[in-house]
Write a protein that holds these residues in place. Structure first.
Motif, PDB file in Angstrom:
ATOM      1  N   LEU A 215      13.978  40.076 101.765  1.00 54.25           N
ATOM      2  CA  LEU A 215      14.707  40.474 100.559  1.00 54.25           C
ATOM      3  C   LEU A 215      16.182  40.151 100.699  1.00 54.25           C
ATOM      4  N   ASP A 216      16.805  39.810  99.594  1.00 53.99           N
ATOM      5  CA  ASP A 216      18.244  39.542  99.571  1.00 53.99           C
ATOM      6  C   ASP A 216      18.907  40.576  98.669  1.00 53.99           C
ATOM      7  N   ILE A 217      19.521  41.589  99.291  1.00 54.08           N
ATOM      8  CA  ILE A 217      20.203  42.635  98.531  1.00 54.08           C
ATOM      9  C   ILE A 217      21.677  42.280  98.375  1.00 54.08           C
ATOM     10  N   HIS A 218      22.167  42.385  97.161  1.00 55.25           N
ATOM     11  CA  HIS A 218      23.567  42.071  96.882  1.00 55.25           C
ATOM     12  C   HIS A 218      24.411  43.338  96.995  1.00 55.25           C
ATOM     13  N   PHE A 219      25.325  43.341  97.978  1.00 52.03           N
ATOM     14  CA  PHE A 219      26.228  44.480  98.159  1.00 52.03           C
ATOM     15  C   PHE A 219      27.515  44.206  97.384  1.00 52.03           C
ATOM     16  N   LYS A 220      27.646  44.897  96.274  1.00 55.28           N
ATOM     17  CA  LYS A 220      28.807  44.705  95.409  1.00 55.28           C
ATOM     18  C   LYS A 220      30.053  45.317  96.036  1.00 55.28           C
ATOM     19  N   ILE A 221      29.860  46.455  96.730  1.00 51.90           N
ATOM     20  CA  ILE A 221      30.967  47.161  97.385  1.00 51.90           C
ATOM     21  C   ILE A 221      30.488  47.606  98.756  1.00 51.90           C
TER      22      ILE A 221
END
Length: 299
Positions: A215-221
């Motif tokens: 999985l590729d989780i996008h960490f915005k902060i």
């Protein structure tokens, strides 16, 4: 050589702080005493340990090695002092514990309160620290035990699992996920995430899970404190994933906790860390028994 513990304590403070003023404050002595004790120590070891100037203190060659030996000596003395203070009874003494702020709040609060009610004469010395700092405090004998989120391979330290937990999703009440009873890992990856920096083991655990699931989780902060992460979530900037022992705190902030489908396949373990060279005091052993009994009930 005739080296004293006072000299070693002052040396370590000066090595860590690189300032005579700060070292004097930390060692509870005068600045002139720091200078005198350091000079006496250098005379005993037969070589300079620091280069002094009007603005800075710089360790000389060999000071780092001497600091390691000094810490080993002082850590043994600290542990012995705590052990002897409660050797015969549980009426007095000190027990030191180090753990992350959320472990201290979410897991240790009730056991520590129960212990204090049973043994009010024992002083609890608690340190909310990062994983690396927790391990250092145990190694240097500043605490009797630590709870960390990773196994430690170190001959000076003994580690064993003490608690197993699972990951949960956290979001605001108006977020689409808040209406779900359970959510899959792939569904979580569709949303912006707020997480800890990768230097923290909660984040590392999540990264390992994502790697296993591709999985590729996008960490915005990204932040350095769980409280900051949850604060950003509460502001509606994204969702986060945290271990179960953090969930009560998240609920206190008005956030919604959602179970992750299949989370049991990817447990998060917490490890007890103690020094191998020191026998736990009676007070420390009693506290550990109390902690283990209550943590076992939660699993």
């Amino acid at each position: 050589m005739n080296i004293t513990l006072k000299q070693l304590r002052v040396f370590c403070a000066l090595y860590e702080l690189r300032s005579f003023t700060a070292a004097a404050r930390a060692a509870f002595v005068t600045q002139s005493a720091v200078s005198k004790l350091c000079a006496e120590l250098e005379s005993e070891v037969g070589q300079p340990l620091f280069e002094r100037s009007t603005r800075s203190v710089t360790p000389c060659e060999g000071a780092a090695d001497f600091y390691t030996y000094a810490q080993q000596i002082l850590s043994t003395v600290r542990a012995a002092e705590r052990s002897m203070s409660s050797l015969r009874s549980l009426e007095r003494g000190i027990v030191g514990v180090a753990a992350s702020p959320m472990v201290m709040y979410g897991l240790l609060g009730d056991p520590l309160a129960s212990y204090h009610r049973n043994y009010p004469g024992i002083k609890l010395d608690l340190y909310e620290l990062s994983t690396d700092e927790t391990i250092t405090y145990v190694r240097h004998g500043k605490v009797d035990m630590g709870i960390a989120s990773l196994e430690v391979k170190d001959a000076e330290l003994a580690t064993r699992p003490i608690f197993r937990d699972f990951m949960y999703a956290v979001c605001t009440s108006d977020h689409p996920l808040a209406q779900e009873e359970k959510v899959s890992w792939s569904e979580l990856a569709k949303y912006d995430h707020i997480g800890l920096h990768s230097a923290y083991n909660v984040r590392r655990s999540l990264d390992r899970i994502c790697e296993q699931l591709h999985l590729d989780i996008h960490f915005k902060i990204e932040a350095s404190m769980v409280t900051s992460v949850l604060g950003m979530v509460r502001s509606g900037l994204g969702i986060t994933v945290v271990p179960g022992y953090i969930c009560d705190f998240a609920r206190h902030l008005g956030l919604v906790v959602v179970e992750i489908r299949g989370a049991q396949k990817y447990p998060v373990e917490l490890w007890l860390v103690q020094r191998t060279a020191t026998r736990p005091s009676l007070a420390a052993s009693a506290l550990l028994e109390c902690v283990e009994q209550q943590l076992e009930k939660r699993q």
